[in-house]
Every structure is written in structure tokens, then in C-alpha cells.
Design an enzyme around this catalytic site. Structure first.
Site, PDB file in Angstrom:
ATOM      1  N   ASP A 191       3.906  -3.804   4.113  1.00 52.35           N
ATOM      2  CA  ASP A 191       3.343  -4.241   2.982  1.00 52.35           C
ATOM      3  C   ASP A 191       3.742  -5.282   2.095  1.00 52.35           C
ATOM      4  O   ASP A 191       3.177  -6.192   1.721  1.00 52.35           O
ATOM      5  CB  ASP A 191       3.594  -2.815   1.921  1.00 52.35           C
ATOM      6  CG  ASP A 191       2.651  -1.544   2.231  1.00 52.35           C
ATOM      7  OD1 ASP A 191       3.315  -0.463   2.136  1.00 52.35           O
ATOM      8  OD2 ASP A 191       1.579  -1.861   2.655  1.00 52.35           O
TER       9      ASP A 191
ATOM     10  N   ASP B  48      -5.905   0.118   7.579  1.00 53.86           N
ATOM     11  CA  ASP B  48      -4.786   0.985   6.965  1.00 53.86           C
ATOM     12  C   ASP B  48      -5.252   2.278   6.316  1.00 53.86           C
ATOM     13  O   ASP B  48      -4.912   3.274   6.327  1.00 53.86           O
ATOM     14  CB  ASP B  48      -4.157   0.212   5.820  1.00 53.86           C
ATOM     15  CG  ASP B  48      -2.540   0.661   5.342  1.00 53.86           C
ATOM     16  OD1 ASP B  48      -2.129   0.176   4.552  1.00 53.86           O
ATOM     17  OD2 ASP B  48      -2.074   1.593   6.276  1.00 53.86           O
TER      18      ASP B  48
END
Lengths: 101, 446
Positions: free
Chosen positions: B364, B234
Site C-alpha cells: 500500500d 486487490d
């Protein structure tokens, strides 16, 4: 989606679409319609589209009530008589509880 | 993978002109006079905005993240299905972890994690390519199918397990009504228009469902490894100049279009109510202008009417993972990841209030909940470890939002939180627990 920023015609359109789609066995949609548009239809000062919106909200509420009664009656009947129905009861059941009824 | 995007920040960095008004509310009435004064005031306004913006948004993101984690932990603790090892695995993690030696297990988990990450990277690239070549229909269809599967199939499984756990009889008719209603209203709220709160609730629920699937089907060491590697990925994907997600954001910004109604949770806040009123004439003209733009441009705005950034999609492709029961998997997690990784939509000019909201990708939510869920499922000291991980994640989220307020550009939300979470998990599990046990044993109260 914030209702505040929509022009009135769009609000009416939205209310109407929610109302019509609720006929596809969607009482939840009618519930959303009632809760969401309640303040718009009944608490706000009058505007042209409001009368129409009121009818939609009222009818959604009626439909909701109808479904609610149907479902509660069915669930009560099912839970009460499921064990007595034997094979039919099992066939209808999605989950069968363990232990003796 | 997921972005925290400060929409206001994006607005500030990009569409300069239209944003100019926002930053200096007090000057709306005046003509733009002395330039230096205006600039200075704007800067002050910006700083104030940053600070005000930061604190409120942190709180506004705490609530959904906490809710999601609570749902996951509650389910893990009560419904045994999600912690039971059925011996089933995802197609992406073919190597079993019940091996004879520790070394073999380590190797297997590393291989599993590598496969998973490769798949994710590939899918992200595919998505970015699709986006670059304007194959919007493909992406939209993909998202739609994924969310469909997630809302109907996974919630069906979830309900079944919950009913089994509580030993409740349920008939097919009622079940059909429930699942049908839940699914259809969910699709409407997420992909079309619906009340904001309901949409947020749905996004939280599907994130929780997805996290539960992950917890069930990823073996232990693989799961922890994947969490670690995904945070690193990420970080790289969002911040490196050649990162796929960065390319995606930049392309979207170039084309001046909102990025998918995909998998973004938006905590909108009516912040500048005054602004709203003052801006109304502008907004109306902007509204008029915008539809025309939309029809002109090749932008296939995913939402039919307004490209509202509230349209969160879901990282539903994950659902497909369930399909190891049904057959070959298709676009799954990757698709999802990519989708998740897609930064939030840049808000259109008209949504002033909404732009003040912070957007957090659904991925997330999923990974935070997965971490906490795994911690509660496998930790030996039940609530200590779970709470420690929970606090760690929230702290990480705070820090990330702080950085967001400072840097004012899209940031990866995973790395800090997951790093803290992992550290706290392993530390608490291995250090704190024996310590507490010893203390309790010797009746020594600290």
C-alpha cells in the site's frame, strides 16, 4: 519490539547481541544499542542484569566514538586532498564531482 | 493487495475467549456474573473501542504514509535519475510506449499492464500454495533474499544518484561502511528484533525505494493502468470468497498462526496501559504456553523468538526488477505483491498493546507513493496536482480505516485511495490547471 514487555534476561541478551554484532564494522548498530538501551541501563531503578547492561552500553559508546573519529578524519583527509592525489584520488572515488575543485 | 487489518478486529472475531477480557476492562476484577449484563457491557465497550480505535489509528497511519510520499516526491524533484527515461524497461513491460500513434501506445500499455497483472496473480497463487502446503522455509528464504537485495542494492543506487545530483565526492571506503551499516541494521530490525521506530523508519524507506524504482521503470500509461487494475485486483482478491488473499487469511486463522513477518507496517500503540498491567499474569502464562505451542505445531514462526507482528518484511522481491541490468529476473514483483498481500499477522495473545495497532501492508505504501510520485513527475501543474493526489490518498485511507472499524475484518487498502487519487490526478491535471491558468491570465482572483 517493545522493550517494556521483555523479561530482563532477554533484554540483557538483546543488548549483548547488539554489542557483539557491532564488532563487524557496524558502528550504526552500536549507536542503536546505546540509544535504545540507554534508558534501560541508566535511568531505570536497579535490577540484577543492569550492571552488565551498563558495561555493554558503555563499551558500545566507546566503540562508536572510535569509529566516529576514524571516519571523520578519513573523510576530512579525503575531501581535502582528493584533487591533489590525482589518479589515486580518482581510483578511490565512487562519485567524482564535476567542475574544478 | 495489501491489507489493512485491524488486529483487534481479528482478535475479536477469532480467538473469542482470550479476547473476552480485553473488551471489558472494568470487569476484570469481578467474577463473570450475570451473563446478559456482561454481554451488554461488552457491546458498549466494543462500540467505544471501535470509535476510539478508529481516530487514533487513522492519525497513526497518516504519518508514515505522508513520510513515505514526502521522501518519494522530494527525491523525484531533486534527483533527476528517477524521471529520466533511459530507454530501459522491466522485463514485465516489454512493449515500448514511444510509438508513432496514440492507438499503438494505448494497445502497448494495455498489454504491459496485462502482463504485469498476470505475473502478479500467478505469484500470488504460488505464494498461497506454498503457504498452504507449509513450505515456510521457501517463503522465508525468498523474503530474506528480497529484502537483502532491496536494502543493499537499491540503496546503493539511490546513494549514488543522490551524490551525483549534489556533486559530492565519495570514496569507496566510506560508501561501503554506509551501505553495509544501513543494510545490516535494516535486516536486523526488519527480520529479527529492533526498536519499533527504527523498524518503521526502515519499512518506510524501503517502500520509498521501491516506489522510486517503479516510477523510473514503468512507462506512463502503463503505470496508471497498472494502478487502476491492481486496485481492482486487490478488491477481488481480498473480498471474494475464492480470492487468494482471503484463502491465505483463512488458512492462517485456521492454523492459528501469525502470518508472515512480511511486509506489514505496524503502528502499534500502547492503548490499554491498565489492561497491560492487569493482563500481566495472563500474559505470562500465555507466554509460557505459547513457546510450547510453537514447538509443537508445524508453525515455522518466521521470527526466531517471538512471533511479533512487528516483524515487517519487505516486498523486496521487487528489487529483482532492477536485475534487467544484471540478468534474468526471478521472483520479483509478484512475489512481493503476494507478500504484501499477505494479511498482517494475527497477534499472539501476549501482545496486547500491539494488537491495538493497525497494520498496513507495505504494498500500500508503495503504490500510494508511486501514485503521488508519478503525479509530481509528470503533471504539468507542479504542486497543485501533487497536493491534490496526496489529499485524495489520505482521504481514501481515512475512509478505508472507517470501513475497517465498521466491518472489523481484513480489507483491501488500495481501491478507495487509488481510485480517489486517480480521479483527482486526471481531474486536476486536465481541468483545474487550465482553469487556474486562465484566471491568472485575466488577473481574476477567486
Amino acid at each position: 519490539m517493545n522493550l517494556e514487555r521483555l523479561p530482563n534476561e532477554e533484554k540483557l541478551g538483546l543488548c549483548r547481541k547488539y554489542y557483539l554484532c557491532g564488532f563487524a564494522c557496524l558502528p550504526f548498530l552500536w549507536l542503536v544499542n546505546v540509544v535504545w538501551f540507554f534508558r534501560e541501563a541508566f535511568r531505570k531503578p536497579a535490577y540484577t542484569e543492569q550492571t552488565q547492561m551498563k558495561t555493554y552500553v558503555k563499551r558500545s559508546a566507546l566503540g562508536l566514538l572510535f569509529w566516529f573519529t576514524v571516519l571523520t578524519t578519513w573523510i576530512t583527509i579525503f575531501q581535502h586532498f582528493r584533487a591533489q592525489w590525482g589518479a589515486v584520488g580518482d581510483y578511490l572515488s565512487f562519485t567524482i564531482p564535476l567542475g574544478t575543485p | 493487495m495489501s491489507y489493512i487489518v485491524s488486529t483487534a478486529a481479528l482478535g475479536l472475531t477469532d480467538g473469542g475467549g482470550s479476547r473476552g477480557n480485553d473488551s471489558s476492562p472494568e470487569q476484570n476484577g469481578q467474577a463473570p456474573t450475570a451473563h446478559p449484563q456482561v454481554v451488554e457491557n461488552e457491546e458498549d465497550e466494543d462500540e467505544e473501542m471501535t470509535l476510539k480505535y478508529g481516530a487514533k489509528h487513522v492519525i497513526m497511519l497518516f504519518v508514515p504514509v505522508t513520510l513515505c510520499m514526502v521522501v518519494v516526491v522530494a527525491t523525484i524533484k531533486s534527483v533527476g535519475f528517477y524521471t529520466k527515461n533511459d530507454g530501459q524497461r522491466l522485463i514485465y513491460t516489454p512493449f515500448p510506449e514511444e510509438t508513432d500513434t496514440v492507438a499503438q501506445r494505448a494497445v502497448n500499455s494495455i498489454l504491459n499492464a496485462t502482463i504485469m497483472i498476470t505475473v502478479i496473480i500467478v505469484m500470488t497463487l504460488v505464494l498461497v500454495l506454498l503457504y498452504k502446503y507449509r513450505c515456510y522455509k521457501v517463503i522465508q528464504g525468498w523474503l530474506f533474499l528480497s529484502s537483502l537485495l532491496l536494502l543493499f542494492f537499491f540503496s546503493y543506487i539511490y546513494l549514488k544518484e543522490v551524490f551525483k545530483t549534489y556533486n559530492v565526492a565519495m570514496d569507496y571506503f566510506t560508501l561501503a561502511i554506509i551501505v553495509w551499516n544501513f543494510g545490516v541494521v535494516g535486516m536486523m530490525c526488519i527480520h529479527w528484533k529492533g526498536p519499533l521506530r527504527l523498524q518503521q523508519a526502515y519499512l518506510i524507506m524501503i517502500s520509498a525505494l521501491m516506489a522510486l524504482v517503479f516510477i523510473k521503470y514503468l512507462p506512463e500509461w502503463t503505470a496508471w493502468l497498472i494502478l487502476a487494475v491492481i486496485s481492482v485486483y486487490d478488491l477481488l482478491a481480498v473480498l471474494c470468497p475464492k480470492g487468494p488473499l482471503r484463502i491465505l487469511v483463512e488458512t492462517a486463522q485456521e492454523r492459528n498462526e501469525p502470518i508472515f513477518p512480511a511486509l506489514i507496517y505496524s503502528s502499534t500503540m500502547v492503548w490499554l496501559v491498565n489492561m497491560a498491567d492487569i493482563e500481566r499474569p495472563n500474559r505470562n502464562s500465555a507466554e509460557v504456553g505459547l513457546p510450547q505451542q510453537n514447538t509443537h505445531g508445524a508453525v515455522a514462526s518466521p521470527a526466531p523468538a517471538s512471533p511479533s507482528p512487528d516483524d515487517g518484511g519487505f516486498t523486496s522481491t521487487w528489487i529483482n526488477q532492477q536485475q534487467h541490468q544484471l540478468g534474468p529476473l526471478q521472483s520479483t514483483e509478484e512475489t512481493r505483491r503476494e507478500i504484501q498481500q499477505m494479511p498482517s499477522a494475527r497477534p499472539p495473545v501476549e501482545d496486547d498493546d500491539e494488537e491495538r495497532g493497525v497494520k498496513l501492508g507495505l504494498g500500500d505504501f508503495i503504490f500510494y507513493s508511486m501514485l503521488v510520485g508519478k503525479a509530481s513527475a509528470t503533471a504539468s501543474e507542479d504542486w497543485n496536482t501533487t497536493l491534490a493526489c496526496f489529499v485524495a490518498i489520505l482521504i481514501g485511507l481515512c475512509l478505508t480505516l472507517l470501513l475497517l472499524a465498521i466491518f472489523k475484518k481484513a480489507l483491501p487498502a488500495l481501491p478507495i485511495s487509488i481510485f480517489f487519487g486517480l480521479v483527482f490526478y486526471f481531474a486536476t491535471d486536465n481541468l483545474v490547471r487550465p482553469f487556474m491558468d486562465k484566471l491568472a491570465l485575466h488577473q481574476f482572483y477567486v
